[in-house]
Design a protein around this motif. Structure first.
Motif, PDB file in Angstrom:
ATOM      1  N   PRO A  89      11.891 -20.481   0.337  1.00 28.18           N
ATOM      2  CA  PRO A  89      11.987 -19.742  -0.931  1.00 28.18           C
ATOM      3  C   PRO A  89      11.676 -18.254  -0.791  1.00 28.18           C
ATOM      4  N   ALA A  90      12.337 -17.468  -1.600  1.00 27.50           N
ATOM      5  CA  ALA A  90      12.077 -16.030  -1.641  1.00 27.50           C
ATOM      6  C   ALA A  90      11.822 -15.702  -3.104  1.00 27.50           C
ATOM      7  N   ARG A  91      10.956 -14.786  -3.359  1.00 30.96           N
ATOM      8  CA  ARG A  91      10.700 -14.456  -4.768  1.00 30.96           C
ATOM      9  C   ARG A  91      10.441 -12.960  -4.926  1.00 30.96           C
ATOM     10  N   LEU A  92      10.786 -12.476  -6.081  1.00 33.85           N
ATOM     11  CA  LEU A  92      10.603 -11.053  -6.337  1.00 33.85           C
ATOM     12  C   LEU A  92       9.144 -10.725  -6.641  1.00 33.85           C
ATOM     13  N   VAL A  93       8.649  -9.658  -6.027  1.00 32.17           N
ATOM     14  CA  VAL A  93       7.302  -9.196  -6.323  1.00 32.17           C
ATOM     15  C   VAL A  93       7.460  -7.832  -6.980  1.00 32.17           C
ATOM     16  N   VAL A  94       7.133  -7.793  -8.250  1.00 32.89           N
ATOM     17  CA  VAL A  94       7.288  -6.529  -8.967  1.00 32.89           C
ATOM     18  C   VAL A  94       6.029  -5.695  -8.827  1.00 32.89           C
ATOM     19  N   ARG A  95       6.191  -4.481  -8.352  1.00 30.83           N
ATOM     20  CA  ARG A  95       5.051  -3.569  -8.276  1.00 30.83           C
ATOM     21  C   ARG A  95       5.420  -2.294  -9.025  1.00 30.83           C
ATOM     22  N   ASP A  96       4.958  -1.171  -8.552  1.00 30.63           N
ATOM     23  CA  ASP A  96       5.143   0.038  -9.368  1.00 30.63           C
ATOM     24  C   ASP A  96       6.313   0.946  -9.028  1.00 30.63           C
ATOM     25  N   SER A  97       7.093   0.585  -8.018  1.00 31.77           N
ATOM     26  CA  SER A  97       8.155   1.506  -7.631  1.00 31.77           C
ATOM     27  C   SER A  97       9.418   1.374  -8.471  1.00 31.77           C
ATOM     28  N   THR A  98       9.387   0.425  -9.388  1.00 30.84           N
ATOM     29  CA  THR A  98      10.554   0.284 -10.269  1.00 30.84           C
ATOM     30  C   THR A  98      10.125   0.464 -11.721  1.00 30.84           C
ATOM     31  N   GLY A  99      10.949   1.133 -12.458  1.00 33.77           N
ATOM     32  CA  GLY A  99      10.641   1.367 -13.864  1.00 33.77           C
ATOM     33  C   GLY A  99      11.941   1.546 -14.638  1.00 33.77           C
ATOM     34  N   PRO A 100      11.843   1.855 -15.895  1.00 38.74           N
ATOM     35  CA  PRO A 100      13.032   2.023 -16.740  1.00 38.74           C
ATOM     36  C   PRO A 100      13.971   3.099 -16.173  1.00 38.74           C
ATOM     37  N   ALA A 101      15.247   2.874 -16.302  1.00 35.09           N
ATOM     38  CA  ALA A 101      16.221   3.872 -15.860  1.00 35.09           C
ATOM     39  C   ALA A 101      16.041   5.111 -16.738  1.00 35.09           C
ATOM     40  N   CYS A 102      16.194   6.245 -16.147  1.00 40.61           N
ATOM     41  CA  CYS A 102      15.964   7.456 -16.930  1.00 40.61           C
ATOM     42  C   CYS A 102      17.265   7.971 -17.544  1.00 40.61           C
ATOM     43  N   VAL A 105       0.807  -1.216   0.000  1.00 42.70           N
ATOM     44  CA  VAL A 105       0.000   0.000   0.000  1.00 42.70           C
ATOM     45  C   VAL A 105       0.842   1.269   0.000  1.00 42.70           C
ATOM     46  N   ALA A 106       2.133   1.091  -0.203  1.00 44.27           N
ATOM     47  CA  ALA A 106       2.994   2.272  -0.255  1.00 44.27           C
ATOM     48  C   ALA A 106       2.682   3.026  -1.544  1.00 44.27           C
ATOM     49  N   THR A 107       3.167   4.240  -1.645  1.00 42.97           N
ATOM     50  CA  THR A 107       2.951   5.014  -2.864  1.00 42.97           C
ATOM     51  C   THR A 107       4.294   5.367  -3.460  1.00 42.97           C
ATOM     52  N   PRO A 108       4.616   4.831  -4.608  1.00 38.12           N
ATOM     53  CA  PRO A 108       3.870   3.776  -5.288  1.00 38.12           C
ATOM     54  C   PRO A 108       4.100   2.438  -4.598  1.00 38.12           C
ATOM     55  N   PRO A 109       3.242   1.465  -4.890  1.00 36.35           N
ATOM     56  CA  PRO A 109       3.428   0.126  -4.315  1.00 36.35           C
ATOM     57  C   PRO A 109       4.845  -0.354  -4.570  1.00 36.35           C
ATOM     58  N   LEU A 110       5.445  -0.898  -3.549  1.00 35.70           N
ATOM     59  CA  LEU A 110       6.866  -1.238  -3.595  1.00 35.70           C
ATOM     60  C   LEU A 110       7.233  -2.571  -4.229  1.00 35.70           C
ATOM     61  N   THR A 111       8.169  -2.507  -5.146  1.00 36.49           N
ATOM     62  CA  THR A 111       8.739  -3.734  -5.705  1.00 36.49           C
ATOM     63  C   THR A 111       9.679  -4.268  -4.645  1.00 36.49           C
ATOM     64  N   THR A 112       9.528  -5.537  -4.299  1.00 33.95           N
ATOM     65  CA  THR A 112      10.347  -6.052  -3.207  1.00 33.95           C
ATOM     66  C   THR A 112      10.514  -7.564  -3.283  1.00 33.95           C
ATOM     67  N   VAL A 113      11.551  -8.051  -2.654  1.00 35.44           N
ATOM     68  CA  VAL A 113      11.786  -9.491  -2.617  1.00 35.44           C
ATOM     69  C   VAL A 113      10.995 -10.017  -1.425  1.00 35.44           C
ATOM     70  N   ALA A 114       9.967 -10.780  -1.711  1.00 30.43           N
ATOM     71  CA  ALA A 114       9.106 -11.283  -0.636  1.00 30.43           C
ATOM     72  C   ALA A 114       9.810 -12.368   0.166  1.00 30.43           C
ATOM     73  N   LEU A 115       9.902 -12.140   1.467  1.00 32.96           N
ATOM     74  CA  LEU A 115      10.530 -13.105   2.357  1.00 32.96           C
ATOM     75  C   LEU A 115       9.444 -13.653   3.291  1.00 32.96           C
ATOM     76  N   PRO A 116       9.327 -14.955   3.391  1.00 33.52           N
ATOM     77  CA  PRO A 116       8.264 -15.576   4.177  1.00 33.52           C
ATOM     78  C   PRO A 116       8.506 -15.497   5.686  1.00 33.52           C
ATOM     79  N   ALA A 117       8.266 -14.326   6.244  1.00 27.77           N
ATOM     80  CA  ALA A 117       8.541 -14.101   7.662  1.00 27.77           C
ATOM     81  C   ALA A 117       7.778 -15.051   8.568  1.00 27.77           C
ATOM     82  N   ARG A 118       6.512 -15.158   8.307  1.00 33.04           N
ATOM     83  CA  ARG A 118       5.672 -15.983   9.152  1.00 33.04           C
ATOM     84  C   ARG A 118       6.103 -17.443   9.113  1.00 33.04           C
TER      85      ARG A 118
END
Lengths: 336, 336
Positions: free
Chosen positions: B323-336, B282-295
Motif C-alpha cells: 500500500p501507498a498513501r498520501l501524507v499531507v504536510r505543508d508544501s501544498t496549499g490552495p492554488a493562488c 524536515v524539508a522547509t516546508p515539510p513536504l507533502t508526498t505519497v509515502a512508499l514503503p521502501a523498507r
DNA sequence: CTGTTAGCGCGTTCAA
DNA sequence: TTGAACGCGCTAACAG
C-alpha cells in the motif's frame, strides 16, 4: 539436492576448443603468455564466447584461496555519509582490481550492527571497518583497514577532523560565540571524541572564558528533531548561542526542531556540524559544516585494502589522512 | 600462490572429537537428528568451539551448489530510498534464512549502474532487481524478483503507486490546482511512468479543464535545485500553481531552488512528490508526498526471493502490491 | 548410529 | 606447447 541446471564448465570449453582444461585455465587467467600459442588461445576464447562460459567463483575461490570479495562493515547504510563511503569503496575496489575482480559486500545495513559471520566463514579476503566493533575470532590475520577511526591501530585511512574542528571553532569564536552546546552521540567512536575535543580545545584557546556544554542523541533525523523540540528552551535559558553537532544528520534534525519551536537560526542560535552530506546544502538555512570526504575515504580505504591483500605492504605504513575543511553557509551568524 | 594460514577444518574437528567428517558435517548442518547420538553431537560441538571452526563458505558452496548469497541490483545506493530498500532486503534475508545464512550483496553502489559480472560468475543464488537493466546471459533461470517495476514479468513486489498518485491528484484538485507541472526523470522506469499517468488521469477526471505540463531532471538534489533556479519564472509565467515530482529528492532540491529564487511555497507554488524519505519531513516546508514503503519493499522482496530459491514456488504468483498513501504536510496549499 | 568415499569446478605442478 | 592428475574443504550417498 536440487542443483541449478548446468552452465558451461571449463571442461566443456576445453572440449569445444579441442584442448585441455589446463589450457583453458591459462587463457582465462591471463597466464597464456609463453605457454599457449596465439592460435590455440583464440580458439579457446571463441569457445568461451560460444558457450557463454563464466568461471565459477566458488570453485576458483576454493582452488586459489582467494574469494575476490571484501566486506565493508558499517552500522547503518541508511546514513548518507555511510552510503557515500560505500559508493567510494565500490569505486576503489573496481579501480584497484581493474574492474573485474573483488566486489563489495555490505554488512550491517541496519541499526542492529553488522552480521560478521561471513567474515569468519572466509567469504572475504579483507575487511573495511567503519564502526567500532570486533571481528570474529578465528581469522586473526585477516587484512583489515579501518576507516575514520583514528584510535584504531593497523592500516587505516581517516580524515583531518581536528583541523576542521579547529577551523569551526575559529569561525564561531570570531562570531562572538562563547557558550556553545556540543551535541555528541551515544556511540563511542573515536572520531566523535576527536571532533569534540579539538573543537573545545581551540575554542577555549581563542576565548579563554568560553564554555562548551554537552548533550547527545542518536545519529538520525528524528532524534535531532526531538531533542531540539524538548531542549531548545533550556539551551536558550542556559545562554547557549550556538550548537555544534557531531553529524549533519543530527544538525538537520535540530534545525527542523528549532524551526518548529520558533527559534530563529542563526538569529537566536547558530548551528553547525560535521560531514557535509548533500542535504546540508539544501537545509533551511543551509548548514555550516566541516566537509568530510566520505567518498574518498571509502575509495582510498578500498585501494589500500586491495594493496594489503595483494601483499604490497604488510606493515601498516603512515596512516592516510584526508583533508577536511570548513564550509560556511547560512546557519551560523553573530552570537546574539 | 600465497595461501592464508590454515584455519581449523572439518577434519581437524573430526579428529579432535574422535569422529568422522561426515558426523561433523551432520551436526554443523543441523542434520544430526536421528543420525548422531546426543553425546557425540556434544563432543563435536565442543571441538568446534575449542578449535574456533567455521565452515568454509566456498567449499560448501561448491559442494552444495548454493552460494547463500543474493544480490540487490540498484543503480545508486546513495539514494535514500534505495538505501531503505537495501536495509529492508537485508532484514528480509536474515528473517527468511534464520539469520545465519544468505547475506546481502550490493552491486551498483554508484551512478554508473551495477556490475553484474558476479551474477554470471554464480556468486549468488538469486537477484533482487531494483533498476531496469539486463542480467548477464548464461544464467537464464536464475531466481529473480523485481522490485517496484510493475511492468516487469515474473516474481515481483511493487507498491500501489497508482492509488497514491490518484490520492495526490484529488488533494491537489481539491485545493484548486488546474495547471500542474509534472517533474519526471530521464530514466525509463515503469514506476515513474505509472506515477505520472495515474496522477494525470485522475486530475483530468476531477477537473476536466486541467493541464499537466512536463519537465524532467535527474534524481538528485542538485538537479532539482538547478532546475528550479532556471525554470521557476517560466513555470510561474505559464500559470503553473503546483509541481509534482517523481521523487522526494527532486522535490527537496526544487524546494531549495525555489527558496533561493524567492518563490514562496506553498503561497505561490505548491510542491509534492513520491517516496517519503526521512528528509521529506524536515524539508522547509515539510513536504507533502505519497509515502512508499521502501523498507518493506526490500523486505518482502527478499522473503519472496528466498522462497523462490528454496523452491517454495517456482510459478510467479500474484504480484505482491504494497500500500501507498498520501501524507499531507505543508508544501501544498490552495492554488493562488 | 557412524565411517568411507566420490564428487563439486578450477588452478597448478609435473611429465610428455 | 600441451595434457594428466592431484588438491582445495565440504556434502551426501552408501556401506557397515
Amino acid at each position: 539436492m536440487t542443483r541449478p541446471p548446468r552452465r558451461a564448465r571449463a571442461v566443456d570449453v576445453a572440449a569445444h576448443a579441442g584442448v585441455s582444461v589446463a589450457t583453458v585455465s591459462f587463457v582465462v587467467n591471463g597466464k597464456a603468455e609463453g605457454r599457449v600459442s596465439p592460435a590455440t588461445r583464440q580458439r579457446v576464447l571463441d569457445a568461451i564466447a560460444a558457450l557463454g562460459y563464466v568461471t565459477d567463483a566458488s570453485a576458483r575461490a576454493l582452488a586459489t584461496g582467494r574469494r575476490r570479495q571484501v566486506a565493508l562493515l558499517a552500522h547503518d547504510m541508511t546514513n548518507p555519509f555511510t552510503a557515500q563511503v560505500a559508493a567510494g569503496a565500490a569505486a576503489g575496489i573496481a579501480e584497484a582490481t581493474g574492474g573485474t575482480g573483488h566486489l563489495l559486500l555490505l554488512l550491517g545495513s541496519d541499526e542492529s550492527g553488522p552480521d560478521v559471520e561471513p567474515v569468519g566463514a572466509a567469504t572475504v579476503d579483507g575487511v573495511l571497518i567503519n564502526y567500532p566493533g570486533t571481528l570474529p575470532a578465528g581469522r586473526p590475520d585477516l587484512p583489515v583497514v579501518h576507516l575514520d577511526d583514528p584510535a584504531a591501530g593497523g592500516h587505516q585511512v581517516s580524515m583531518d577532523v581536528e583541523v576542521g574542528a579547529r577551523e569551526l571553532a575559529r569561525h564561531l569564536a570570531g562570531l562572538g560565540h562563547r557558550r556553545v552546546l556540543h551535541l555528541g552521540t551515544p556511540r563511542p567512536w573515536s572520531t566523535f571524541a576527536q571532533r569534540r575535543d579539538a573543537f573545545t580545545a581551540e575554542l577555549l584557546a581563542l576565548a579563554p572564558g568560553a564554555v562548551v556544554l554537552d548533550d547527545r542523541c542518536d545519529i538520525d533525523l528524528a532524534a535531532g528533531v526531538q531533542l531540539a523540540a524538548d531542549h531548545a528552551q533550556r539551551w536558550l535559558a542556559d545562554g547557549v548561542t550556538a550548537v555544534v553537532a557531531a553529524t549533519d544528520l543530527q544538525a538537520i534534525g535540530v534545525l527542523a526542531g528549532l524551526a518548529a519551536a520558533g527559534v530563529p537560526v542563526p538569529g537566536r542560535l547558530s548551528v553547525a556540524a560535521f560531514d557535509d552530506i548533500p542535504f546540508a546544502a539544501v537545509a533551511t538555512p543551509p548548514l555550516t559544516t566541516v566537509a568530510l570526504p566520505a567518498r574518498e575515504l571509502g575509495r582510498r580505504g578500498a585501494v589500500l585494502l586491495a594493496g594489503v591483500i595483494a601483499g604490497d605492504r604488510s606493515e601498516p605504513g603512515e596512516p592516510v589522512v584526508l583533508p577536511a575543511r570548513l564550509v560556511v553557509r547560512d546557519s551560523t551568524g553573530p552570537a546574539c
